[in-house]
Design an enzyme around this catalytic site. Structure first.
Site, PDB file in Angstrom:
ATOM      1  N   LYS A  42      75.902   7.955  21.295  1.00  0.00           N
ATOM      2  CA  LYS A  42      75.328   6.961  20.372  1.00  0.00           C
ATOM      3  C   LYS A  42      73.814   6.815  20.484  1.00  0.00           C
ATOM      4  O   LYS A  42      73.241   5.806  20.089  1.00  0.00           O
ATOM      5  CB  LYS A  42      76.000   5.569  20.506  1.00  0.00           C
ATOM      6  CG  LYS A  42      77.497   5.562  20.526  1.00  0.00           C
ATOM      7  CD  LYS A  42      78.132   6.493  19.544  1.00  0.00           C
ATOM      8  CE  LYS A  42      78.086   6.010  18.109  1.00  0.00           C
ATOM      9  NZ  LYS A  42      78.729   7.034  17.207  1.00  0.00           N
ATOM     10  N   HIS A  92      77.232  15.427  25.951  1.00  0.00           N
ATOM     11  CA  HIS A  92      76.987  14.098  26.525  1.00  0.00           C
ATOM     12  C   HIS A  92      77.259  14.095  28.028  1.00  0.00           C
ATOM     13  O   HIS A  92      77.338  13.040  28.639  1.00  0.00           O
ATOM     14  CB  HIS A  92      77.911  13.058  25.883  1.00  0.00           C
ATOM     15  CG  HIS A  92      77.691  12.872  24.409  1.00  0.00           C
ATOM     16  ND1 HIS A  92      76.459  12.662  23.860  1.00  0.00           N
ATOM     17  CD2 HIS A  92      78.567  12.853  23.366  1.00  0.00           C
ATOM     18  CE1 HIS A  92      76.576  12.523  22.545  1.00  0.00           C
ATOM     19  NE2 HIS A  92      77.842  12.641  22.228  1.00  0.00           N
ATOM     20  N   SER A 122      76.371   0.206  19.198  1.00  0.00           N
ATOM     21  CA  SER A 122      76.817   1.375  18.433  1.00  0.00           C
ATOM     22  C   SER A 122      78.139   1.919  19.003  1.00  0.00           C
ATOM     23  O   SER A 122      79.066   2.255  18.265  1.00  0.00           O
ATOM     24  CB  SER A 122      75.713   2.441  18.492  1.00  0.00           C
ATOM     25  OG  SER A 122      76.050   3.541  17.712  1.00  0.00           O
TER      26      SER A 122
END
Ligand code: A3P
Length: 279
Positions: A42, A92, A122
């Site tokens: 995010k 990530h 988010s």
């Protein structure tokens, strides 16, 4: 979520033998011309992915390719090995969990940082709106979860601390971008990125890419990633609000003070600079 050992859980992806594929990531090989985009979820990974693809193609035009085709933890090693060069990869995962070969080589790594308060909001929307998570918790209960790292990919604080240690130690080829700077001065950030990627200066191209990657434009374009059926409200949410400071619409004053205290404690030995505007 997938337990890959240690403290971090990854989301599951629909690929065969996902657990073993993820566990094998440290053995995957880098190529000299690989570009790897890394960020805690995010933080704007899709956005920067689009910008990098346009820079490499020299055209301010979106191609209908989804970032997930080149996401380390979401593909098989065979798929990864077959991607054509130059590969624009993304992930990530923690720096220490990246392929060893990547960490040793001087391949270009782009690292994106975003204000964790906006990241938490988010991520909350991501978790509550994407059907697959089956999560219906309230914001007031989610924020402590986020702070404790009880979400997929673990703690924002641990993730960022680890990356900044590597950056401060002088890793030779990590380019740092912040979501906030790209939002504020997209053309200049695209120019800096182009320099890092050794792409010649072309202001017309940079301005064109900035316009093409404007949030409203990206959200209204038909994005192959935005499959309505995957979202609870039938409204695709990967491009949600695209703003700096939306956290102020979610955090109470008490939550904000609590977050600031946790931040000060957890990040006290880290030189990362984030401008927190007032509530
Ligand atoms: P919000 O939920 O705050 O809107 P990621 O791609 O790493 O999953 O990050 C998603 C976040 O980046 C979402 O934040 C999304 O709206 C935002 N984003 C995506 N494209 C963007 C753009 N072109 N400009 C600004 N923000 C963008």
């Amino acid at each position: 979520v997938l337990d890959v050992g240690g403290k971090v859980y990854y989301p599951t992806f629909p690929i065969p033998d996902h657990e073993n594929e993820v566990k094998s990531i440290p053995d995957w090989h880098a190529r000299d011309d690989d570009i790897l985009i890394c960020a805690y979820p995010k933080s704007g990974t899709h956005w920067i992915w689009e910008i990098v693809l346009m820079l490499l193609r020299g055209k301010a035009e979106r191609i209908q390719e989804i970032k997930e085709v080149a996401m380390l933890e979401g593909v098989t090693q065979a798929h990864y090995n077959n991607l054509p060069s130059p590969r624009v990869l993304n992930s990530h995962i923690y720096f220490s969990n990246l392929p060893q070969n990547f960490r040793d080589r001087k391949c270009k790594i782009i690292y994106i940082l975003r204000n964790p308060k906006d990241v938490s909001v988010s991520y909350y929307n991501h978790h509550t709106k994407l059907r697959d998570y089956e999560y219906e918790g309230e914001w007031k209960n989610y924020l402590p979860r986020f702070i404790q790292g009880k979400v997929d990919y673990g703690s924002w604080f641990d993730y960022v601390r680890e990356w900044h240690k590597v950056i401060e130690e002088g890793h030779p080829s990590i380019h740092v971008l912040t979501y906030e700077d790209v939002k504020k001065d997209g053309v200049n950030e695209i120019k800096r990125l182009a320099k890092f990627l050794e792409i010649k200066d072309d202001m017309d191209l940079f301005e064109g890419i900035s316009a093409e990657c404007d949030f409203k434009k990206m959200k209204t374009d038909k994005d192959p990633l935005e499959i309505k059926e995957e979202w609870r409200d039938g409204l695709p949410g990967m491009y949600r609000k695209g703003e700096v400071g939306d956290w102020k619409n979610w955090f109470t004053v008490a939550q904000n003070e609590m977050f600031d205290a946790v931040y000060a404690e957890k990040m006290k030995n880290c030189n990362v600079k984030i401008q927190f505007s007032k509530h």
